[in-house]
Structures are given as structure tokens and as C-alpha cells.
Design an enzyme around this catalytic site. Structure first.
Site, PDB file in Angstrom:
ATOM      1  N   ASP A  24       0.829  -1.202   0.000  1.00 23.66           N
ATOM      2  CA  ASP A  24       0.000   0.000   0.000  1.00 23.66           C
ATOM      3  C   ASP A  24       0.870   1.262   0.000  1.00 23.66           C
ATOM      4  O   ASP A  24       0.362   2.374  -0.087  1.00 23.66           O
ATOM      5  CB  ASP A  24      -1.003  -0.002   1.150  1.00 23.66           C
ATOM      6  CG  ASP A  24      -0.357  -0.098   2.528  1.00 23.66           C
ATOM      7  OD1 ASP A  24       0.890  -0.122   2.615  1.00 23.66           O
ATOM      8  OD2 ASP A  24      -1.107  -0.154   3.525  1.00 23.66           O
ATOM      9  N   SER A  25       2.184   1.057   0.045  1.00 29.06           N
ATOM     10  CA  SER A  25       3.124   2.163  -0.166  1.00 29.06           C
ATOM     11  C   SER A  25       2.918   2.792  -1.538  1.00 29.06           C
ATOM     12  O   SER A  25       3.394   3.903  -1.800  1.00 29.06           O
ATOM     13  CB  SER A  25       4.568   1.662  -0.047  1.00 29.06           C
ATOM     14  OG  SER A  25       4.769   0.489  -0.829  1.00 29.06           O
ATOM     15  N   ASP A  68      -0.944  -6.169  -0.198  1.00 29.94           N
ATOM     16  CA  ASP A  68      -1.404  -5.584   1.059  1.00 29.94           C
ATOM     17  C   ASP A  68      -2.918  -5.430   1.109  1.00 29.94           C
ATOM     18  O   ASP A  68      -3.541  -4.999   0.124  1.00 29.94           O
ATOM     19  CB  ASP A  68      -0.798  -4.191   1.235  1.00 29.94           C
ATOM     20  CG  ASP A  68       0.553  -4.218   1.922  1.00 29.94           C
ATOM     21  OD1 ASP A  68       0.942  -5.277   2.443  1.00 29.94           O
ATOM     22  OD2 ASP A  68       1.218  -3.169   1.937  1.00 29.94           O
ATOM     23  N   LYS A  99      -1.077  -9.450   2.869  1.00 31.93           N
ATOM     24  CA  LYS A  99      -0.351  -8.963   4.042  1.00 31.93           C
ATOM     25  C   LYS A  99      -1.222  -7.978   4.798  1.00 31.93           C
ATOM     26  O   LYS A  99      -1.923  -7.166   4.191  1.00 31.93           O
ATOM     27  CB  LYS A  99       0.963  -8.294   3.632  1.00 31.93           C
ATOM     28  CG  LYS A  99       1.795  -7.803   4.836  1.00 31.93           C
ATOM     29  CD  LYS A  99       3.174  -7.341   4.419  1.00 31.93           C
ATOM     30  CE  LYS A  99       3.172  -5.999   3.741  1.00 31.93           C
ATOM     31  NZ  LYS A  99       2.727  -4.889   4.630  1.00 31.93           N
ATOM     32  N   GLU A 150      -1.295  -5.486   8.599  1.00 31.21           N
ATOM     33  CA  GLU A 150      -0.532  -4.926   9.700  1.00 31.21           C
ATOM     34  C   GLU A 150      -1.224  -5.207  11.026  1.00 31.21           C
ATOM     35  O   GLU A 150      -2.447  -5.149  11.117  1.00 31.21           O
ATOM     36  CB  GLU A 150      -0.371  -3.414   9.513  1.00 31.21           C
ATOM     37  CG  GLU A 150       0.383  -3.032   8.253  1.00 31.21           C
ATOM     38  CD  GLU A 150       0.518  -1.525   8.072  1.00 31.21           C
ATOM     39  OE1 GLU A 150       0.163  -0.778   9.019  1.00 31.21           O
ATOM     40  OE2 GLU A 150       0.972  -1.094   7.002  1.00 31.21           O
ATOM     41  N   GLU A 183       9.340  -4.246  10.580  1.00 32.93           N
ATOM     42  CA  GLU A 183       9.771  -2.941  10.073  1.00 32.93           C
ATOM     43  C   GLU A 183      10.155  -1.988  11.194  1.00 32.93           C
ATOM     44  O   GLU A 183       9.451  -1.863  12.189  1.00 32.93           O
ATOM     45  CB  GLU A 183       8.666  -2.290   9.226  1.00 32.93           C
ATOM     46  CG  GLU A 183       9.059  -0.924   8.698  1.00 32.93           C
ATOM     47  CD  GLU A 183       8.091  -0.339   7.694  1.00 32.93           C
ATOM     48  OE1 GLU A 183       8.335   0.788   7.230  1.00 32.93           O
ATOM     49  OE2 GLU A 183       7.087  -1.012   7.367  1.00 32.93           O
TER      50      GLU A 183
END
Length: 286
Positions: free
Chosen positions: A44-45, A83, A113, A115, A182
Site C-alpha cells: 500500500d506504499s 497488502d 499482508k 498490519e 519494520e
């Protein structure tokens, strides 16, 4: 041979490091795949490096599906992990499973993925029950940037370090197939890697995780808005781009491009006949 989550597990067991890079389009994914990168992360970056957002919070499911589909077409061997964006898995387990399924069905992802640690264990279990592999993401989780008060290193106090270790064990127990770590101290990254049986992939987590991941625009010098300490520039592609774009602009203005070598020809008799006929047509309309 196409890489799978079992490939990653085998790499950890054999001590072979795992390589991961972000990818957001077919062309880049194809080049990375040909270079032998193990995992292509449709992160999602993309909100920041592709769409110009200040953070990842504005990224939608539609954004992720669109970019994931292109990456998947370019990845003949690499594993594609996509993501789940902000608020796509936070409301309920059912909604999380549906959105993970969309990334697989519509985005052609091979794993998703998300978070978060132990607080998302049930979400990980639900998605895993749907036969969709889940990669967990701990430490400096960008979707929590507002809660963290910015992009800050995590796990530096005893309490915070203990929480990360518990989170890692919790997501592993919930069925996660790997963990991205991270922005945490290197010794903590090494410790967590030794505490879990699934692969860990670090980004600013030191050299002793099972693998490494970077945003490709960072490692190629293409994105200057953020320059984290953990980024190594492997090439200055951004400068190369700027020079090429400037040269293109100059040659157009100076009439140096295109040349005859870049142009197509036609028989001169055809052009003569065309002009004569056009002249007749013009005369007939007067």
C-alpha cells in the site's frame, strides 16, 4: 519454478536468505522476476510512491486490485503478496476474508499482508481458514502512523519489545506464513527471528532476519520525500530518468528528434499523386 509459501519456509530452514521488493506494475514486476527476486510485494506504499499521497491511509481496495493484477501478470516465478489496505480488515473477520478473497480473485495475489499483532489474530485465522496465506506486519506499521505520532522506530523499550515478541508468537499461532518486521532495533529483529518458526523479512530490522524488503523507488533513488536510515541506494535511477527526460525535451526543441532513422518512408510517386489529387479536390470545391 513458481515460488510458494512452502518455498519461503524451506529457505528459512536451510538458512537461505529471502529477497522481497515492492512492485506496482507489469513492467517492473517482470524485470524483478527475471532478476530472481523471491517475493513481489504489492504494497500500500503505492499510495505514496505511485499516487502521491502523504501516507498509505487513503489507499483503496480498488487501488490494490488494479496494481496487483499487473504485477501478477509479470511474475512468472516470484510469489506475489498484496497488502490489505487501511480499514479493509479492521471492521470484522467476515469483511477481512471477503477483501482478502478479492485480492486473490480479482488482484491475482497469492498471499495477502496485513498490519498488526495479537489484536488481529482472529482475522488471520479467518483468512487462513479461507485457504489464503497471510503475511503479518509488525513494528513500524505505516497504517498506524497517526497512532504512533509519525514514522518512528518501534520496540525500543522493554515493554514495547516484549509486546513485539508476543505479537510475533501470536500471529504465528494464528496461521501467518511469514512476518515483515519494520523499523525495529537489529538485536530485536534477530531475537524475534529465532523465536518463531516462520520466515521473518526485515525492513530496517537488521541483517539477521530471514530476508529483506525495500521499496524499489527508495533503493533506486527515485523517491526523495522520505529517506529512511535503513535504505541503501543500489542505483541512482532517479537521476538517470531526469537526465533522459531533459535530453528528450532538448532534442525535440532543437529539432534533433525524430531523425530519418526514427521515421517511416513512402514512395515519392505516391506523395506526388496524392498532392495532385488533393489539388484537384480543392479546385473542385471553390
Amino acid at each position: 519454478m513458481k515460488k510458494t509459501v512452502m518455498t519461503l519456509q524451506k529457505q528459512k530452514q536451510q538458512g537461505n536468505k529471502i529477497s522481497m521488493l515492492t512492485a506496482y506494475d507489469y513492467t517492473t514486476a517482470k524485470l524483478m522476476d527475471e532478476a530472481g527476486i523471491d517475493i513481489l510485494l504489492v504494497g500500500d506504499s503505492l499510495g505514496m510512491v505511485m499516487l502521491g499521497y502523504e501516507d498509505t491511509l487513503q489507499v483503496t481496495m480498488a487501488d490494490m486490485i488494479h496494481h496487483s493484477r499487473g504485477v501478477a501478470r509479470g511474475a512468472k516465478e516470484a510469489l506475489v503478496v498484496t497488502d490489505l489496505p487501511f480499514l479493509s480488515y479492521h471492521v470484522s473477520v467476515a469483511e477481512a476474508v471477503l477483501n482478502a478473497g478479492r485480492l486473490v480473485k480479482e488482484g491475482l495475489a497469492e498471499a495477502v499482508k496485513l498490519e498488526g499483532g495479537m489484536e488481529f489474530a482472529e482475522v488471520i485465522r479467518g483468512i487462513t481458514r479461507a485457504q489464503i496465506p497471510v503475511v503479518a506486519h509488525l513494528g513500524l506499521t505505516p497504517q498506524s502512523v497517526n497512532a504512533f505520532g509519525g514514522f518512528k522506530i518501534q520496540g525500543k523499550s522493554l515493554t514495547a519489545a516484549e509486546k513485539l515478541v508476543k505479537d510475533a508468537r501470536a500471529v504465528e499461532a494464528a496461521g501467518a506464513v511469514a512476518i515483515v518486521l519494520e523499523g525495529i532495533p537489529a538485536p530485536l529483529g534477530a531475537y524475534i527471528t529465532n523465536q518463531v518458526q516462520i520466515p521473518t523479512i526485515g525492513i530496517g530490522a537488521g541483517p539477521d532476519t530471514d530476508g529483506q524488503v525495500l521499496v524499489y523507488q527508495d533503493m533506486l533513488g527515485m523517491f526523495d520525500e522520505l529517506q529512511p536510515k535503513f535504505v541503501k541506494r543500489f542505483a541512482e535511477v532517479g537521476q538517470l530518468y531526469r537526465e533522459a527526460f531533459s535530453k528528450y525535451q532538448e532534442e525535440i526543441q532543437q529539432g534533433l528528434f525524430p531523425t530519418p532513422a526514427h521515421s517511416y518512408t513512402i514512395d515519392s510517386e505516391i506523395m506526388t499523386a496524392l498532392k495532385a489529387k488533393e489539388g484537384e479536390n480543392f479546385a473542385a470545391t471553390e
